[in-house]
Motif scaffolding. Structure first.
Motif, short mmCIF file in Angstrom:
data_model
loop_
_atom_site.label_atom_id
_atom_site.label_comp_id
_atom_site.label_asym_id
_atom_site.label_seq_id
_atom_site.Cartn_x
_atom_site.Cartn_y
_atom_site.Cartn_z
N GLN A 148 0.85 -1.23 0.18
CA GLN A 148 0.02 0.12 -0.10
C GLN A 148 0.93 1.19 -0.18
O GLN A 148 0.32 2.36 0.30
CB GLN A 148 -1.12 -0.06 1.25
N GLN A 149 2.16 1.31 -0.39
CA GLN A 149 3.06 2.38 -0.33
C GLN A 149 2.43 3.34 -1.75
O GLN A 149 2.20 2.65 -2.88
CB GLN A 149 4.47 2.14 -0.69
N PRO A 150 2.08 4.42 -1.57
CA PRO A 150 1.44 5.25 -2.74
C PRO A 150 2.11 5.37 -3.87
O PRO A 150 1.71 4.89 -4.96
CB PRO A 150 1.52 6.55 -2.28
N GLU A 151 3.93 5.20 -3.94
CA GLU A 151 4.39 5.29 -5.17
C GLU A 151 4.36 3.71 -5.69
O GLU A 151 4.55 3.82 -6.98
CB GLU A 151 5.81 5.86 -5.18
N LEU A 152 4.36 2.86 -5.08
CA LEU A 152 4.27 1.53 -5.74
C LEU A 152 3.05 1.10 -6.18
O LEU A 152 2.88 0.46 -7.28
CB LEU A 152 4.85 0.62 -4.45
N LEU A 153 2.10 1.77 -5.43
CA LEU A 153 0.66 1.46 -5.99
C LEU A 153 0.48 2.03 -7.44
O LEU A 153 -0.04 1.50 -8.27
CB LEU A 153 -0.71 2.00 -5.09
N THR A 154 1.23 3.18 -7.72
CA THR A 154 1.11 3.87 -8.74
C THR A 154 1.84 3.22 -9.88
O THR A 154 1.17 2.92 -11.17
CB THR A 154 1.63 5.32 -8.63
N ALA A 155 2.88 2.87 -9.71
CA ALA A 155 3.52 1.86 -10.50
C ALA A 155 2.98 0.55 -10.90
O ALA A 155 3.10 0.28 -12.19
CB ALA A 155 5.13 1.79 -9.97
N CYS A 156 2.60 -0.09 -9.85
CA CYS A 156 1.84 -1.31 -10.21
C CYS A 156 0.48 -1.21 -11.09
O CYS A 156 0.40 -1.96 -12.05
CB CYS A 156 1.69 -2.11 -8.93
N ARG A 157 -0.29 -0.11 -10.78
CA ARG A 157 -1.39 0.16 -11.62
C ARG A 157 -0.95 0.40 -13.15
O ARG A 157 -1.63 -0.08 -14.07
CB ARG A 157 -2.10 1.37 -10.95
N GLU A 158 0.03 1.24 -13.55
CA GLU A 158 0.65 1.39 -14.66
C GLU A 158 1.21 0.16 -15.18
O GLU A 158 0.95 -0.20 -16.32
CB GLU A 158 1.87 2.27 -14.58
N ASN A 159 1.66 -0.95 -14.52
CA ASN A 159 2.12 -2.28 -15.05
C ASN A 159 1.06 -3.16 -15.47
O ASN A 159 1.01 -3.85 -16.37
CB ASN A 159 2.98 -2.93 -13.94
#
Length: 139
Positions: free
Chosen positions: A112-123
């Motif tokens: 649930q780290q915001p920057e990781l969530l963003t990257a994973c959504r893009e992936n």
């Protein structure tokens, strides 16, 4: 075509993400599958190596860093080309592996780290654009 799964953790703790990767690697290895743990940087690869040594005190998970033994049952690396095909890729990097087609299964671990969530959504979107059908798995 590999099966793509996004394993979603409820916590934002980076250590929980590494422990989940070790658990999944152990499960796949016990099923006889080669495993490639793709870290985000050298420091994370070393942390995974260390964690795999002490992850389960009652059992040993045979592993090594890619540069030391690319043929190990569980290999830890970055953007190294895997030495085996049809294994499991556990991706802890924020980008899609350049060797995704070499695996039968790809697991992206999301916390649930915001920057990781963003990257994973893009992936997730990128996998769909490439013709894959990524699935979400709640942990």
């Amino acid at each position: 075509m590999p099966r793509i799964e996004f394993y979603v953790l409820s916590s934002a703790t980076p250590t929980d993400r590494l422990r989940a990767a070790c658990q999944l690697a152990m499960k796949a290895w016990r099923r006889g599958l080669p495993v490639f743990l793709r870290g985000s940087d050298t420091e994370q690869c070393r942390a995974l190596d260390e964690l795999l040594w002490r992850f389960k005190t009652e059992s040993f998970i045979p592993h090594n860093l890619h540069q030391d033994d690319p043929q190990a049952p569980v290999v830890i690396g970055l953007d190294d080309e895997p030495s085996t095909q049809q294994g499991v890729l556990i991706n802890l990097n924020t980008t899609i592996s350049p060797f995704v087609e070499r695996f039968s299964r790809v697991i992206e671990i999301v916390n649930q780290q915001p920057e990781l969530l963003t990257a994973c959504r893009e992936n997730f979107r990128s996998y769909r654009q490439r013709g894959y059908d990524p699935q979400r798995v709640e942990l």
